[in-house]
Design an enzyme around this catalytic site. Sequence first.
Site, PDB file in Angstrom:
ATOM      1  N   ASP A  67     -33.577  28.465  16.727  1.00 27.48           N
ATOM      2  CA  ASP A  67     -34.310  28.940  15.567  1.00 27.48           C
ATOM      3  C   ASP A  67     -35.774  28.536  15.761  1.00 27.48           C
ATOM      4  O   ASP A  67     -36.076  27.596  16.506  1.00 27.48           O
ATOM      5  CB  ASP A  67     -33.713  28.302  14.308  1.00 27.48           C
ATOM      6  CG  ASP A  67     -34.547  28.568  13.087  1.00 27.48           C
ATOM      7  OD1 ASP A  67     -34.676  29.757  12.713  1.00 27.48           O
ATOM      8  OD2 ASP A  67     -35.080  27.604  12.507  1.00 27.48           O
ATOM      9  N   ALA A  68     -36.689  29.226  15.072  1.00 29.56           N
ATOM     10  CA  ALA A  68     -38.108  28.963  15.289  1.00 29.56           C
ATOM     11  C   ALA A  68     -38.703  28.009  14.266  1.00 29.56           C
ATOM     12  O   ALA A  68     -39.102  26.886  14.586  1.00 29.56           O
ATOM     13  CB  ALA A  68     -38.884  30.284  15.296  1.00 29.56           C
ATOM     14  N   TYR A  69     -38.732  28.436  13.015  1.00 32.46           N
ATOM     15  CA  TYR A  69     -39.494  27.715  11.991  1.00 32.46           C
ATOM     16  C   TYR A  69     -38.737  26.508  11.457  1.00 32.46           C
ATOM     17  O   TYR A  69     -37.642  26.634  10.929  1.00 32.46           O
ATOM     18  CB  TYR A  69     -39.881  28.679  10.868  1.00 32.46           C
ATOM     19  CG  TYR A  69     -40.764  29.790  11.376  1.00 32.46           C
ATOM     20  CD1 TYR A  69     -42.087  29.530  11.729  1.00 32.46           C
ATOM     21  CD2 TYR A  69     -40.273  31.073  11.565  1.00 32.46           C
ATOM     22  CE1 TYR A  69     -42.894  30.529  12.245  1.00 32.46           C
ATOM     23  CE2 TYR A  69     -41.079  32.085  12.074  1.00 32.46           C
ATOM     24  CZ  TYR A  69     -42.393  31.811  12.413  1.00 32.46           C
ATOM     25  OH  TYR A  69     -43.199  32.793  12.933  1.00 32.46           O
TER      26      TYR A  69
ATOM     27  N   ARG B  53     -41.755  26.632   1.699  1.00 34.29           N
ATOM     28  CA  ARG B  53     -40.627  26.800   2.609  1.00 34.29           C
ATOM     29  C   ARG B  53     -39.350  27.169   1.859  1.00 34.29           C
ATOM     30  O   ARG B  53     -38.592  28.050   2.276  1.00 34.29           O
ATOM     31  CB  ARG B  53     -40.412  25.508   3.400  1.00 34.29           C
ATOM     32  CG  ARG B  53     -39.222  25.520   4.342  1.00 34.29           C
ATOM     33  CD  ARG B  53     -39.322  26.629   5.364  1.00 34.29           C
ATOM     34  NE  ARG B  53     -38.301  26.511   6.393  1.00 34.29           N
ATOM     35  CZ  ARG B  53     -37.993  27.475   7.269  1.00 34.29           C
ATOM     36  NH1 ARG B  53     -38.624  28.634   7.229  1.00 34.29           N
ATOM     37  NH2 ARG B  53     -37.062  27.272   8.176  1.00 34.29           N
TER      38      ARG B  53
ATOM     39  N   SER C  32     -34.877  34.319  15.546  1.00 33.38           N
ATOM     40  CA  SER C  32     -35.581  33.928  14.330  1.00 33.38           C
ATOM     41  C   SER C  32     -35.667  35.057  13.306  1.00 33.38           C
ATOM     42  O   SER C  32     -35.679  36.241  13.657  1.00 33.38           O
ATOM     43  CB  SER C  32     -37.008  33.493  14.691  1.00 33.38           C
ATOM     44  OG  SER C  32     -37.792  33.257  13.551  1.00 33.38           O
ATOM     45  N   ASN C  33     -35.760  34.636  12.039  1.00 31.86           N
ATOM     46  CA  ASN C  33     -36.097  35.573  10.965  1.00 31.86           C
ATOM     47  C   ASN C  33     -37.511  36.108  11.105  1.00 31.86           C
ATOM     48  O   ASN C  33     -37.862  37.125  10.506  1.00 31.86           O
ATOM     49  CB  ASN C  33     -35.984  34.876   9.601  1.00 31.86           C
ATOM     50  CG  ASN C  33     -34.565  34.789   9.096  1.00 31.86           C
ATOM     51  OD1 ASN C  33     -33.678  35.504   9.538  1.00 31.86           O
ATOM     52  ND2 ASN C  33     -34.340  33.899   8.139  1.00 31.86           N
TER      53      ASN C  33
END
Length: 227
Positions: free
Chosen positions: A9-11, A45, A121-122
């Site tokens: 995942d990224a964030y 977030r 990722s989203n």
Amino acid sequence: MSITTCIFDAYGTLFDVNAAARIAAQEPGREAFAAVWPDLAEAWRRKQLEYSWLRAITGDHTDFWTVTQDGLDWAMEACGQSDPDLRERLLQLYFELDAYPEVPDMLRDLRNRGMKTAILSNGSPKMLEGAVNSAGIGALLDDVLSVESVGVFKPASAVYDLVGARFDTDPSQVLFASSNGWDAAAASAYGFFTVWVNRRGDPVDRMPGRPSLVVSDLSDVSNLKEI
């Protein structure tokens, strides 16, 4: 089967989502913002994620950049911040998020061990491109996969399907790491070997899937002997 592919995942996992607010708060003339930035970062977030879940449920998809802006607008209002210049600065900084310190060495080690590495990722493609370039980790990734190719946010199974389609792997060959407990749980139920990067020491989410492993940061991923 042994692990052949490591997906991240990224964030919040590779990229520090609090960095934008933290950096802006340190800039001259932002003393009022400096007093509330942790609350704003948390609310931003939280709303970003909530809006992605609600849009996945309702089928009212939009790109993650729109969701990010909507979340910021809610958070700014909740924290009594209305400066349009601050808003633009926060969005600029979100496009240039730093990676966590352990990320480059961890990715390099995995690739040296023959693993495929990628982001799932989203985030929209342009957002992810900006973060990857800013962090300087593009050469350490085989691909960057965005939910925009399927038009629905995680934890929809169509998103996790992207990994097998891209790398021709069985789910049991995939290590998936996320800082989001719900994401790790959903990926585990899907069939991935999941690593929950629990940076805040939160309890495990009560969902059908449970993470295969819980770590405090990503340096522990490259130390795994079984992969």
